[in-house]
Design a protein around this motif. Structure first.
Motif, PDB file in Angstrom:
ATOM      1  N   GLU A 196       0.649  -6.097  -6.419  1.00  0.00           N
ATOM      2  CA  GLU A 196       2.387  -6.628  -6.092  1.00  0.00           C
ATOM      3  C   GLU A 196       3.020  -7.458  -4.900  1.00  0.00           C
ATOM      4  OE1 GLU A 196       4.558  -4.981  -7.824  1.00  0.00           O
ATOM      5  OE2 GLU A 196       2.750  -3.791  -8.808  1.00  0.00           O
ATOM      6  N   ASP A 197       4.287  -7.459  -4.145  1.00  0.00           N
ATOM      7  CA  ASP A 197       5.050  -8.112  -3.269  1.00  0.00           C
ATOM      8  C   ASP A 197       3.923  -7.561  -2.265  1.00  0.00           C
ATOM      9  OD1 ASP A 197       6.973  -6.418  -2.459  1.00  0.00           O
ATOM     10  OD2 ASP A 197       7.256  -5.674  -4.250  1.00  0.00           O
ATOM     11  N   THR A 198       3.948  -8.671  -0.923  1.00  0.00           N
ATOM     12  CA  THR A 198       3.908  -9.137   0.379  1.00  0.00           C
ATOM     13  C   THR A 198       4.896  -7.678   0.861  1.00  0.00           C
ATOM     14  OG1 THR A 198       3.106 -10.912   0.994  1.00  0.00           O
ATOM     15  CG2 THR A 198       3.470  -9.937   2.712  1.00  0.00           C
ATOM     16  N   GLN A 199       5.094  -7.646   0.617  1.00  0.00           N
ATOM     17  CA  GLN A 199       6.452  -5.614   1.106  1.00  0.00           C
ATOM     18  C   GLN A 199       5.386  -4.467   0.750  1.00  0.00           C
ATOM     19  OE1 GLN A 199       8.049  -6.224   4.203  1.00  0.00           O
ATOM     20  NE2 GLN A 199       8.311  -3.784   3.898  1.00  0.00           N
ATOM     21  N   THR A 200       5.089  -4.674  -0.355  1.00  0.00           N
ATOM     22  CA  THR A 200       4.739  -3.461  -0.979  1.00  0.00           C
ATOM     23  C   THR A 200       3.322  -2.948  -0.375  1.00  0.00           C
ATOM     24  OG1 THR A 200       6.138  -3.236  -2.989  1.00  0.00           O
ATOM     25  CG2 THR A 200       4.200  -2.189  -3.296  1.00  0.00           C
ATOM     26  N   GLY A 201       2.888  -4.328  -0.416  1.00  0.00           N
ATOM     27  CA  GLY A 201       1.490  -4.226   0.178  1.00  0.00           C
ATOM     28  C   GLY A 201       1.854  -3.643   1.574  1.00  0.00           C
ATOM     29  N   LYS A 202       2.191  -4.140   2.280  1.00  0.00           N
ATOM     30  CA  LYS A 202       2.851  -3.924   3.820  1.00  0.00           C
ATOM     31  C   LYS A 202       2.896  -2.400   4.594  1.00  0.00           C
ATOM     32  CE  LYS A 202       3.199  -9.221   6.294  1.00  0.00           C
ATOM     33  NZ  LYS A 202       4.189  -9.573   6.612  1.00  0.00           N
ATOM     34  N   LEU A 203       3.411  -2.213   3.203  1.00  0.00           N
ATOM     35  CA  LEU A 203       3.695  -0.204   3.418  1.00  0.00           C
ATOM     36  C   LEU A 203       3.002   0.113   3.236  1.00  0.00           C
ATOM     37  CD1 LEU A 203       7.712  -0.308   2.278  1.00  0.00           C
ATOM     38  CD2 LEU A 203       6.790  -0.342   4.565  1.00  0.00           C
ATOM     39  N   ILE A 204       1.459  -0.082   2.003  1.00  0.00           N
ATOM     40  CA  ILE A 204       0.993   0.422   1.901  1.00  0.00           C
ATOM     41  C   ILE A 204      -0.111   0.990   3.511  1.00  0.00           C
ATOM     42  CG2 ILE A 204      -1.327   1.449   0.213  1.00  0.00           C
ATOM     43  CD1 ILE A 204       0.301  -0.025  -2.067  1.00  0.00           C
ATOM     44  N   ASN A 205       0.240  -0.286   3.729  1.00  0.00           N
ATOM     45  CA  ASN A 205      -1.154  -0.664   4.772  1.00  0.00           C
ATOM     46  C   ASN A 205      -0.556   0.421   6.085  1.00  0.00           C
ATOM     47  OD1 ASN A 205      -3.027  -1.715   6.886  1.00  0.00           O
ATOM     48  ND2 ASN A 205      -1.479  -2.718   7.862  1.00  0.00           N
ATOM     49  N   LEU A 206       0.794   0.802   6.432  1.00  0.00           N
ATOM     50  CA  LEU A 206       1.399   0.922   7.115  1.00  0.00           C
ATOM     51  C   LEU A 206       1.168   2.370   6.566  1.00  0.00           C
ATOM     52  CD1 LEU A 206       3.125   1.725   9.968  1.00  0.00           C
ATOM     53  CD2 LEU A 206       5.722   1.789   8.207  1.00  0.00           C
ATOM     54  N   TYR A 207       1.069   3.158   6.211  1.00  0.00           N
ATOM     55  CA  TYR A 207       0.638   4.943   4.767  1.00  0.00           C
ATOM     56  C   TYR A 207      -0.656   4.357   5.156  1.00  0.00           C
ATOM     57  CZ  TYR A 207      -1.769   7.462   0.957  1.00  0.00           C
ATOM     58  OH  TYR A 207      -2.009   8.057   0.474  1.00  0.00           O
ATOM     59  N   ALA A 208      -1.796   3.755   5.027  1.00  0.00           N
ATOM     60  CA  ALA A 208      -2.635   3.740   5.470  1.00  0.00           C
ATOM     61  C   ALA A 208      -2.854   4.217   6.940  1.00  0.00           C
ATOM     62  CB  ALA A 208      -4.137   2.910   5.155  1.00  0.00           C
ATOM     63  N   MET A 209      -1.855   3.382   7.769  1.00  0.00           N
ATOM     64  CA  MET A 209      -2.714   3.840   9.788  1.00  0.00           C
ATOM     65  C   MET A 209      -2.096   4.694   9.609  1.00  0.00           C
ATOM     66  SD  MET A 209      -0.592   0.272  10.685  1.00  0.00           S
ATOM     67  CE  MET A 209      -0.809   1.045  12.355  1.00  0.00           C
ATOM     68  N   MET A 210      -1.134   5.524   8.802  1.00  0.00           N
ATOM     69  CA  MET A 210       0.141   6.801   9.497  1.00  0.00           C
ATOM     70  C   MET A 210      -1.693   8.084   8.337  1.00  0.00           C
ATOM     71  SD  MET A 210       3.933   7.582   8.556  1.00  0.00           S
ATOM     72  CE  MET A 210       3.607   6.405   6.738  1.00  0.00           C
TER      73      MET A 210
END
Length: 199
Positions: free
Chosen positions: A78-92
């Motif tokens: 998917e787009d980079t922004q979606t990937g970054k939000l999934i990364n943020l989710y994984a951080m949390m």
């Protein structure tokens, strides 16, 4: 399930590029041990120092192991922004303290339309946690300061904070398919912490 213990995240950083590299290897069904070896031997993170690679590998692999097949595919396709939000989710999901910051500070900012994050907000959060937890109170001043920097920089890298100096914040757009999937797997609390209200 016992409550996740507090842990520092001084070395975690945002590490989105590194997460993608590890997820590509996971798609090849490589075990964690082989992923570590391949990242180091081929310098997949493109670092100049082996010590830097060794420092960031544990949090990146920990995050990667928290993502199911669908989330992995979304990061890679998917787009980079979606990937970054999934990364943020994984951080949390991988760090209780970072999740609590998102849930207690960021969510409140979005809820009340206060689209700015001041140093005061970050300092007050950590001061409160130091008072509430002997474990956090035992951490060094330099570790706490480093986590404050990682926090604001991570929010900047995922697009929530527009400007680190001013602290101006953006409302984020989360793809409907990501939103639905996190709800389906019972992780809507992480969406709420990101300021999503229409769940």
């Amino acid at each position: 399930m016992s409550e996740q213990k507090y842990a520092t995240y001084t070395g975690d950083q945002f590490l989105f590029f590194e997460l993608k590299e590890v997820l590509k290897l996971k798609k090849e069904n490589l075990e964690d041990r082989l992923i570590r070896e391949k990242v180091k031997s081929e310098n997949l993170f493109q670092y100049t120092s082996a010590a830097s690679i060794a420092r960031v590998l544990p949090p990146v692999i920990k995050r990667a192991n928290l993502l199911d097949e669908k989330l992995i595919d979304m990061v890679l396709e998917e787009d980079t922004q979606t990937g970054k939000l999934i990364n943020l989710y994984a951080m949390m999901k991988s760090n209780r303290l970072f999740f609590e910051f998102m849930d207690e500070v960021v969510r409140e900012k979005y809820k009340y339309g206060q689209l700015y994050l001041e140093k005061k907000d970050i300092n007050e959060f950590f001061d409160r946690k130091i008072e509430q937890s002997e474990e956090i109170a035992s951490w060094s001043h330099s570790s706490i300061q480093k986590m404050k920097q990682v926090t604001i920089k991570s929010l900047y890298e995922c697009g929530m904070v527009e400007n680190i100096r001013s602290g101006d914040m953006n409302r984020i757009n989360i793809q409907l398919s990501l939103k639905r999937h996190l709800v389906e797997i019972g992780d809507e609390k992480y969406l709420i912490a990101m300021g999503v209200s229409d769940i």
